[in-house]
Design an enzyme around this catalytic site. Structure first.
Site, PDB file in Angstrom:
ATOM      1  N   ASN A   1      11.830  -9.366  47.316  1.00  0.00           N
ATOM      2  CA  ASN A   1      12.893 -10.100  47.668  1.00  0.00           C
ATOM      3  C   ASN A   1      13.273  -9.329  48.983  1.00  0.00           C
ATOM      4  OD1 ASN A   1      15.533 -10.884  48.623  1.00  0.00           O
ATOM      5  ND2 ASN A   1      16.432  -9.740  46.688  1.00  0.00           N
ATOM      6  N   TRP A   2      13.001  -9.837  50.378  1.00  0.00           N
ATOM      7  CA  TRP A   2      13.165  -9.543  51.372  1.00  0.00           C
ATOM      8  C   TRP A   2      14.606  -9.184  52.013  1.00  0.00           C
ATOM      9  CZ3 TRP A   2       8.863 -12.271  55.368  1.00  0.00           C
ATOM     10  CH2 TRP A   2       7.669 -12.087  54.824  1.00  0.00           C
ATOM     11  N   LYS A   3      15.480  -9.792  51.144  1.00  0.00           N
ATOM     12  CA  LYS A   3      16.896  -9.830  51.567  1.00  0.00           C
ATOM     13  C   LYS A   3      17.018 -10.365  53.125  1.00  0.00           C
ATOM     14  CE  LYS A   3      17.461  -6.461  48.106  1.00  0.00           C
ATOM     15  NZ  LYS A   3      18.477  -5.397  47.410  1.00  0.00           N
TER      16      LYS A   3
ATOM     17  N   HIS B   1      21.576 -13.277  42.165  1.00  0.00           N
ATOM     18  CA  HIS B   1      21.375 -11.500  42.587  1.00  0.00           C
ATOM     19  C   HIS B   1      22.818 -10.972  42.862  1.00  0.00           C
ATOM     20  CE1 HIS B   1      20.438  -8.091  45.020  1.00  0.00           C
ATOM     21  NE2 HIS B   1      19.048  -8.328  44.645  1.00  0.00           N
TER      22      HIS B   1
ATOM     23  N   GLU C   1      24.100  -8.948  44.695  1.00  0.00           N
ATOM     24  CA  GLU C   1      24.651  -8.919  46.128  1.00  0.00           C
ATOM     25  C   GLU C   1      25.326 -10.479  46.182  1.00  0.00           C
ATOM     26  OE1 GLU C   1      21.103  -7.901  48.297  1.00  0.00           O
ATOM     27  OE2 GLU C   1      21.167  -5.881  47.378  1.00  0.00           O
TER      28      GLU C   1
ATOM     29  N   GLU D   1      18.352  -6.138  36.844  1.00  0.00           N
ATOM     30  CA  GLU D   1      18.313  -5.293  38.269  1.00  0.00           C
ATOM     31  C   GLU D   1      19.750  -4.396  37.944  1.00  0.00           C
ATOM     32  OE1 GLU D   1      16.022  -6.538  41.768  1.00  0.00           O
ATOM     33  OE2 GLU D   1      18.079  -7.708  41.853  1.00  0.00           O
TER      34      GLU D   1
ATOM     35  N   GLY E   1      18.751  -0.496  45.897  1.00  0.00           N
ATOM     36  CA  GLY E   1      19.018   0.277  47.340  1.00  0.00           C
ATOM     37  C   GLY E   1      19.564   1.366  47.213  1.00  0.00           C
TER      38      GLY E   1
ATOM     39  N   SER F   1      15.050  -0.051  43.323  1.00  0.00           N
ATOM     40  CA  SER F   1      14.601   0.988  43.751  1.00  0.00           C
ATOM     41  C   SER F   1      13.059   1.104  43.106  1.00  0.00           C
ATOM     42  CB  SER F   1      15.208   2.387  43.660  1.00  0.00           C
ATOM     43  OG  SER F   1      16.416   2.142  44.346  1.00  0.00           O
TER      44      SER F   1
ATOM     45  N   GLY G   1      12.913  -4.833  46.348  1.00  0.00           N
ATOM     46  CA  GLY G   1      13.844  -5.169  47.748  1.00  0.00           C
ATOM     47  C   GLY G   1      12.962  -4.153  48.739  1.00  0.00           C
ATOM     48  N   GLY G   2      13.427  -3.042  49.358  1.00  0.00           N
ATOM     49  CA  GLY G   2      13.075  -2.387  50.293  1.00  0.00           C
ATOM     50  C   GLY G   2      11.690  -2.182  50.472  1.00  0.00           C
TER      51      GLY G   2
END
Ligand code: 13P
Length: 248
Positions: A9-11, A94, A96, A166, A172, A211, A232-233
């Site tokens: 998930n590149w966000k 998600h 977010e 999640e 994150g 994470s 993610g990251g």
């Protein structure tokens, strides 16, 4: 045995130049990966993802969609628009989106249904906040998030969907859920689906997200009910992402 599935998930990260390098790097190492792999990119880069990944082992998708089919919804993107770019997956609900853009359980359920109506595979995100975990209501919260979708689309819809657990406190933050903590919630989710349809539950892919790194992926993915990850990251670095994919 269930398939393993890792999705990035590149966000809201990337640009044409960096994406090209990242996708080139992923494609270079994907041969050694047994798991199914996808990247969920920002809308403007769907064409780039399609051009780069078509015919490869890497699928692509979006990070959100509108619950509406079309109309006066400025700034929104419909499921049919995602079909134009041959997306396979779309992330729905998600945390977010829920926290920053007011997506309620009801809206998430509508988006999930809209995705499936268009033939997209929703990656439905569920998870509790730290406050909710500390209050001991993790299962209640995740159960409620699942019920919204189950009530609208039925258990059979999960034959064509993926769930990503999640925990919000792990996203994150560098604070990963322990394999035991994650497994407990994954088992709860699968049991909830199993109570309605054992066959669907057996084949349902439940990813863990929050994470995930190359250094902790293997022990998470070794848990019996963890079938891969939503990353993610760490999905923004080809080597790190590939190492996670190889761990699945
Ligand atoms: P991080 O891997 O950066 O914690 O993000 C997880 C996530 O939100 C994936 O959807």
């Amino acid at each position: 045995m269930r398939r393993k599935f890792v999705a990035g998930n590149w966000k809201m990260h990337g640009n044409l130049v960096d994406n090209d390098a990242l996708l080139t790097g992923i494609l270079a190492g994907i041969g050694e990966v047994r798991a199914e792999v996808a990247v969920c990119v920002p809308f403007p880069y769907l064409a780039q993802a399609k051009a780069k990944l078509a015919g490869s082992k890497v699928a692509w998708g979006a990070q959100n969609l509108s619950q509406h089919a079309k109309g006066a919804y400025t700034g929104e993107v419909s499921a049919l628009m995602l079909n134009d770019f041959e997306c396979k997956y779309v992330i729905v609900g998600h945390s977010e989106r829920r926290a920053l853009y007011g997506e309620s359980d009801a809206i998430v359920a509508e988006k999930y249904a809209a995705a499936q109506t268009a033939g997209l595979v929703p990656i439905l995100c569920v998870g509790e906040t730290l406050e909710e975990r500390e209050a001991g209501i993790t299962e209640q919260v995740v159960g409620r998030q699942l019920d919204a979708v189950l009530n609208k689309s039925g258990v059979i819809s999960f034959a064509n969907a993926v769930i990503a657990y999640e925990p919000v406190w792990a996203i994150g933050t560098g604070k990963t859920a322990t394999p035991e903590q994650a497994q407990a919630v994954h088992a709860f989710i699968r049991a909830k689906i199993r109570a309605l349809d054992a066959e669907v539950a057996e084949h349902l892919v439940i990813q863990y997200g929050g994470s995930v790194k190359a250094s902790n992926a293997a022990e998470l993915f070794a848990q019996p009910d963890i079938d891969g990850g939503l990353i993610g990251g760490a999905s923004l670095n080809a080597e790190e992402f590939l190492a996670i994919c190889r761990a699945a």
